[in-house]
Design an enzyme around this catalytic site. Structure first.
Site, mmCIF file in Angstrom:
data_model
loop_
_atom_site.group_PDB
_atom_site.id
_atom_site.type_symbol
_atom_site.label_atom_id
_atom_site.label_comp_id
_atom_site.label_asym_id
_atom_site.label_seq_id
_atom_site.Cartn_x
_atom_site.Cartn_y
_atom_site.Cartn_z
ATOM 1 N N ASP A 42 0.841 -1.207 0.000
ATOM 2 C CA ASP A 42 0.000 0.000 0.000
ATOM 3 C C ASP A 42 0.875 1.254 0.000
ATOM 4 O O ASP A 42 0.369 2.375 -0.078
ATOM 5 C CB ASP A 42 -1.027 -0.006 1.147
ATOM 6 C CG ASP A 42 -0.390 -0.030 2.523
ATOM 7 O OD1 ASP A 42 0.844 -0.072 2.615
ATOM 8 O OD2 ASP A 42 -1.152 -0.008 3.520
ATOM 9 N N SER A 43 2.207 1.073 0.026
ATOM 10 C CA SER A 43 3.131 2.187 -0.218
ATOM 11 C C SER A 43 2.862 2.795 -1.594
ATOM 12 O O SER A 43 3.294 3.909 -1.885
ATOM 13 C CB SER A 43 4.587 1.708 -0.136
ATOM 14 O OG SER A 43 4.776 0.544 -0.920
ATOM 15 N N ASP B 182 -1.270 -6.321 -0.454
ATOM 16 C CA ASP B 182 -1.261 -5.665 0.860
ATOM 17 C C ASP B 182 -2.672 -5.173 1.182
ATOM 18 O O ASP B 182 -3.223 -4.351 0.444
ATOM 19 C CB ASP B 182 -0.298 -4.460 0.774
ATOM 20 C CG ASP B 182 0.313 -4.110 2.102
ATOM 21 O OD1 ASP B 182 0.050 -4.806 3.093
ATOM 22 O OD2 ASP B 182 1.092 -3.124 2.133
ATOM 23 N N LYS C 176 -0.989 -9.617 2.811
ATOM 24 C CA LYS C 176 -0.251 -9.152 4.000
ATOM 25 C C LYS C 176 -1.160 -8.209 4.770
ATOM 26 O O LYS C 176 -1.915 -7.451 4.166
ATOM 27 C CB LYS C 176 1.030 -8.413 3.581
ATOM 28 C CG LYS C 176 1.770 -7.793 4.770
ATOM 29 C CD LYS C 176 3.104 -7.215 4.388
ATOM 30 C CE LYS C 176 3.052 -5.797 3.877
ATOM 31 N NZ LYS C 176 2.446 -4.806 4.804
ATOM 32 N N GLU D 124 -1.242 -5.703 8.590
ATOM 33 C CA GLU D 124 -0.423 -5.122 9.654
ATOM 34 C C GLU D 124 -1.001 -5.451 11.028
ATOM 35 O O GLU D 124 -2.217 -5.427 11.214
ATOM 36 C CB GLU D 124 -0.360 -3.591 9.487
ATOM 37 C CG GLU D 124 0.354 -3.167 8.219
ATOM 38 C CD GLU D 124 0.477 -1.647 8.078
ATOM 39 O OE1 GLU D 124 0.089 -0.910 9.008
ATOM 40 O OE2 GLU D 124 0.963 -1.212 7.016
ATOM 41 N N GLU E 250 9.389 -4.107 10.391
ATOM 42 C CA GLU E 250 9.726 -2.785 9.829
ATOM 43 C C GLU E 250 10.253 -1.853 10.925
ATOM 44 O O GLU E 250 9.611 -1.657 11.962
ATOM 45 C CB GLU E 250 8.492 -2.172 9.150
ATOM 46 C CG GLU E 250 8.791 -0.785 8.560
ATOM 47 C CD GLU E 250 7.768 -0.282 7.557
ATOM 48 O OE1 GLU E 250 6.853 -1.030 7.182
ATOM 49 O OE2 GLU E 250 7.911 0.894 7.147
HETATM 50 O O1 KIV Z 1 3.481 -1.067 1.679
HETATM 51 C C1 KIV Z 1 4.634 -1.512 1.624
HETATM 52 O O2 KIV Z 1 5.383 -1.312 0.670
HETATM 53 C C2 KIV Z 1 5.100 -2.281 2.773
HETATM 54 C C3 KIV Z 1 6.555 -2.643 2.821
HETATM 55 C C4 KIV Z 1 7.354 -1.452 3.122
HETATM 56 C C5 KIV Z 1 6.818 -3.751 3.739
HETATM 57 O O3 KIV Z 1 4.342 -2.596 3.639
#
Ligand code: KIV
Length: 289
Positions: free
Chosen positions: A44-45, A83, A113, A115, A182
């Site tokens: 989600d970056s 994510d 993934k 959090e 992280e």
């Molecule tokens: O969103 C993302 O890119 C991440 C990574 C930095 C692990 O969660």
């Protein structure tokens, strides 16, 4: 044949380091796949490095699915992990199941993934029970940035360090196949890595993790708003892109682009027919006005 979660777990047992990168589009995913990187995270970056949001919080599941589909189309062997964005797994187990399923069923990802540690363990267990592999993510969890009070190193006090260790163990018990750590002190990340049987994938967590993940735009130097301390720039793409665009602009203005090489010819006789004075197909501007 795509990499499986069993192969990823075996890499830890064999002491093989695991490389993971983020990707958000087809062309980049193809290159990562060709290089043989086993894991791609459609992180989600993307909210920050692709969509220009200030944080990952505004990212929606539809935006994530759109980019995940493109990455899946660009890969053959790499495992693609979607994510789960903010508030798509927090409200209820039903939400977590439904949204995790969208990544697998609609976008074609092989895993998701999310959090959190102890607080999301039950959701992780239920998603895994449905047959969807889950990667955990603890330490600095950017979706909780307002609660954490900034992008700070996590686990620095004895209590906070113990909580992270507990989070990792609980995620392992819940069935997660790997955990992102992280922005955690390197010695703590190394201790967590030794304490769980599943791989840890570090970002700003030192060399003692089983693998490393980086945001592709950070290592390529194409995102220049800020460069996180944990990122190493293996290229300076922004400079290369800027130089190329400047040169293109110069050539268009100078009339030196395109040349014959970038143009297409046609049969002279067709052109002659078209431009014959009496041709009904051709009425020059000068006659009309
Ligand atoms: O969103 C993302 O890119 C991440 C990574 C930095 C692990 O969660």
């Amino acid at each position: 044949m795509r990499i499986t979660i069993n192969q990823i777990k075996q890499m830890k047992q064999k002491g093989e380091k695991i490389t993971m990168l983020t990707a958000y589009d087809y062309s980049t995913a193809r290159i990562i796949d060709e290089v043989g990187i086993p894991l791609i995270l459609v992180g989600d970056s993307l909210g920050m490095v692709v969509l220009g949001y200030e944080s990952t919080i505004p990212v929606t599941i539809d935006e994530m699915l759109h980019h995940t589909k493109a990455v899946v189309r660009g890969t053959r062997q790499t495992m693609v992990i979607g994510d789960m964005p903010f508030m798509t797994y927090h409200v209820s187990i039903e939400d977590a199941l439904r949204n995790a399923a969208r990544f697998i069923q609609e976008a074609g990802a092989q895993a998701v993934k999310l959090e959190g540690g102890v607080t999301v363990a039950e959701k992780v267990r239920r998603v895994v029970d449905c047959g969807i592999p889950v990667m955990g993510h603890i330490g600095l969890t950017p979706q909780s940035i307002h609660q954490l009070g900034g992008y700070k190193v996590q686990g620095k006090t004895p209590e906070a360090a113990a909580r992270l260790l507990e989070d990792a163990r609980v995620l392992e018990q819940a069935g997660a196949f790997a955990i992102v750590l992280e922005t955690v002190p390197a010695p703590l990340a190394a201790l967590i890595t030794k304490s769980v049987s599943i791989p840890t994938i570090g970002i700003g967590a030192g060399i003692g993790c089983d693998g490393q993940v980086q945001v592709i735009n950070d290592i390529l130097g194409s995102f220049t708003d800020f460069v996180p301390r944990h990122a190493k720039q293996y290229a300076k793409l922004a400079d290369i892109i800027r130089a190329a665009i400047t040169e293109y602009d110069r050539e268009v203005k100078a009339g030196s682009f395109p040349t014959e090489e970038q143009s297409f010819s046609m049969d002279e006789s067709i052109l002659a027919k078209l431009t014959e004075a009496k041709s009904p197909l051709f009425s020059p501007q000068s006659k009309e006005s």
